[in-house]
Design a protein around this motif. Structure first.
Motif, PDB file in Angstrom:
ATOM      1  N   ILE A  56     -11.779   1.034 -10.316  1.00 17.14           N
ATOM      2  CA  ILE A  56     -10.633   1.660  -9.648  1.00 17.14           C
ATOM      3  C   ILE A  56      -9.670   2.224 -10.688  1.00 17.14           C
ATOM      4  CG2 ILE A  56      -8.657   1.275  -8.123  1.00 17.14           C
ATOM      5  CD1 ILE A  56     -11.269   1.124  -6.644  1.00 17.14           C
ATOM      6  N   SER A  60      -8.688   6.126 -11.147  1.00 17.49           N
ATOM      7  CA  SER A  60      -7.278   6.503 -11.081  1.00 17.49           C
ATOM      8  C   SER A  60      -6.869   7.314 -12.306  1.00 17.49           C
ATOM      9  CB  SER A  60      -6.415   5.243 -10.972  1.00 17.49           C
ATOM     10  OG  SER A  60      -5.045   5.537 -11.151  1.00 17.49           O
ATOM     11  N   GLN A  72      -4.469  11.506  -3.621  1.00 18.80           N
ATOM     12  CA  GLN A  72      -4.343  10.878  -2.307  1.00 18.80           C
ATOM     13  C   GLN A  72      -5.697  10.548  -1.686  1.00 18.80           C
ATOM     14  OE1 GLN A  72      -1.283   9.964  -1.424  1.00 18.80           O
ATOM     15  NE2 GLN A  72      -0.682  10.947  -3.351  1.00 18.80           N
ATOM     16  N   PHE A  75      -9.093   6.973  -3.704  1.00 21.68           N
ATOM     17  CA  PHE A  75      -9.244   5.524  -3.575  1.00 21.68           C
ATOM     18  C   PHE A  75     -10.471   5.100  -2.765  1.00 21.68           C
ATOM     19  CE2 PHE A  75      -7.896   1.164  -2.438  1.00 21.68           C
ATOM     20  CZ  PHE A  75      -7.594   0.705  -3.714  1.00 21.68           C
ATOM     21  N   SER A 133      -3.026  -1.391 -14.514  1.00 20.09           N
ATOM     22  CA  SER A 133      -2.914  -1.186 -13.068  1.00 20.09           C
ATOM     23  C   SER A 133      -3.192   0.276 -12.747  1.00 20.09           C
ATOM     24  CB  SER A 133      -1.516  -1.566 -12.562  1.00 20.09           C
ATOM     25  OG  SER A 133      -1.252  -2.936 -12.783  1.00 20.09           O
ATOM     26  N   THR A 135      -2.890   3.830 -10.526  1.00 22.96           N
ATOM     27  CA  THR A 135      -1.862   4.500  -9.725  1.00 22.96           C
ATOM     28  C   THR A 135      -2.400   4.621  -8.308  1.00 22.96           C
ATOM     29  OG1 THR A 135      -1.113   5.762 -11.652  1.00 22.96           O
ATOM     30  CG2 THR A 135      -0.456   6.571  -9.474  1.00 22.96           C
ATOM     31  N   LEU A 136      -1.803   3.911  -7.385  1.00 20.57           N
ATOM     32  CA  LEU A 136      -2.294   3.891  -6.012  1.00 20.57           C
ATOM     33  C   LEU A 136      -1.808   5.122  -5.248  1.00 20.57           C
ATOM     34  CD1 LEU A 136      -1.698   0.126  -5.151  1.00 20.57           C
ATOM     35  CD2 LEU A 136      -3.836   1.211  -5.842  1.00 20.57           C
ATOM     36  N   LEU A 140      -0.725   4.105   0.446  1.00 17.78           N
ATOM     37  CA  LEU A 140      -0.885   2.656   0.318  1.00 17.78           C
ATOM     38  C   LEU A 140       0.431   1.960  -0.025  1.00 17.78           C
ATOM     39  CD1 LEU A 140      -4.258   1.969  -1.554  1.00 17.78           C
ATOM     40  CD2 LEU A 140      -3.590   1.204   0.732  1.00 17.78           C
ATOM     41  N   ASN A 155      -0.394  -1.932   1.925  1.00 16.88           N
ATOM     42  CA  ASN A 155      -1.605  -2.205   1.135  1.00 16.88           C
ATOM     43  C   ASN A 155      -2.303  -3.479   1.605  1.00 16.88           C
ATOM     44  OD1 ASN A 155       0.295  -3.994   0.161  1.00 16.88           O
ATOM     45  ND2 ASN A 155      -0.036  -3.525  -1.993  1.00 16.88           N
ATOM     46  N   THR A 223      -6.908  -4.805  -6.924  1.00 12.75           N
ATOM     47  CA  THR A 223      -6.018  -3.870  -7.630  1.00 12.75           C
ATOM     48  C   THR A 223      -4.790  -3.496  -6.808  1.00 12.75           C
ATOM     49  OG1 THR A 223      -7.256  -1.934  -6.836  1.00 12.75           O
ATOM     50  CG2 THR A 223      -7.916  -2.872  -8.963  1.00 12.75           C
ATOM     51  N   THR A 224      -4.839  -3.697  -5.489  1.00  7.74           N
ATOM     52  CA  THR A 224      -3.678  -3.356  -4.658  1.00  7.74           C
ATOM     53  C   THR A 224      -2.616  -4.445  -4.683  1.00  7.74           C
ATOM     54  OG1 THR A 224      -4.584  -4.332  -2.627  1.00  7.74           O
ATOM     55  CG2 THR A 224      -5.197  -2.051  -3.112  1.00  7.74           C
TER      56      THR A 224
END
Length: 304
Positions: A56, A60, A72, A75, A133, A135-136, A140, A155, A223-224
């Protein structure tokens, strides 16, 4: 503090527990397939979770650098990639290592523990010792407020939906697919399964790889709610084994029930005491119940 405030806090702690429940359940599902169905003690299972988490992060970073317009949408694709990559590494591990150690549980424990340490060093050399981490996506982030004073993180709802989807898929595959039929036949009587034409070696390899792939999805879900480091997976391996043992080895229903019970007990008790004390309380409850019922909550019925 009013009753409504206490009620809202309890609900939010319960939803926080659902996020932990989701990760534990996905980890436990993979272990229930590998440990419960195959008898392999996979101490490297947490590292397959870490593979999913780093997948992930890589998606990202690459999307943010080369295709920011797709931030967007990346994910869901990255979750699928996390499963595929962990599945591939699981397939390779079974072929190179695990297939030589069946019916030798202590040997599998030592071998996979060594594999775990080696994979952690590879992660450390590749991604560095610091936690990272991804970038979500914006969709989310934030929270849903069904009532005043009650904020449920989006999330967490997404991870819960993902977990329910994967769990339903595993149960459907295990009881309605050709693979599931072969797994159940191999577990019931390997010699008879071989005699009927089932390639049990291939079934073992596919089963191990699917269990590792599910751990990769657990890493994607992780990861969220947290950052990823070389030892992130090892922090969950003991809890995942507790989920499988407490629920009853080989019982997927027991895995679901024990993951929910452990996560909710730990999350709600953390509101009233420190995190370490909440962990101790959870472990004491599990040990007490296992002393009363050593076969677990939902022991598989085996004809002897």
């Amino acid at each position: 503090m009013s009753f409504d405030e206490i009620y809202n806090i309890a609900l939010m702690q319960g939803f926080a527990g659902l996020s932990l429940f989701s990760v534990l359940l996905l980890m436990g599902l993979g272990l229930a397939i590998i440990f419960g169905q195959m008898g392999v003690i996979n101490m490297a299972h947490g590292e397959f979770m870490t593979i999913g988490a780093y997948t992930i992060f890589m998606f990202s970073s690459l999307t943010e650098t080369y295709a920011p317009g797709l931030m967007q949408a990346y994910f869901p694709v990255a979750i699928l990639a996390a499963f595929v990559i962990a599945f591939g590494f699981g397939w390779l591990t079974e072929w190179a290592l695990i297939r030589h150690l069946y019916k030798r549980p202590l040997d599998t424990l030592l071998a996979t523990w060594g594999l775990s340490l080696g994979m952690q060093q590879v992660f450390r050399s590749t991604f560095g010792p610091k936690e990272v981490s991804p970038t979500l996506p914006d969709w989310l982030m934030g929270s849903w407020s069904p009532s005043e004073g009650l904020d449920i993180p989006i999330n967490g709802l997404f991870v819960l939906a993902l977990t329910l989807l994967v769990t339903g898929g595993v149960l459907l595959a295990l009881y309605k697919s050709r693979w599931g039929l072969r797994v159940r036949a191999t577990v019931a009587n390997r010699a008879m399964a071989n005699a009927t034409g089932i390639n049990t070696k291939r079934t073992d390899r596919l089963t191990y790889a699917i269990g590792c792939g599910i751990a990769g999805v657990a890493g994607a879900a992780f990861t969220t709610i947290g950052s990823t480091g070389p030892t992130s997976g090892s922090l969950y391996i003991v809890d995942a084994f507790l989920v499988v043992t407490f629920g009853g080895a080989g019982s997927l229903l027991g895995t679901v029930a024990s993951a929910f019970g452990i996560a909710q007990t730990q999350s709600i008790s953390e509101f009233f005491m420190t995190g370490s004390m909440a962990k101790v309380l959870t472990l004491l409850l599990i040990v007490t119940i296992l002393m009363i019922r050593p076969q677990g909550l939902f022991a598989s019925k085996i004809r002897r």
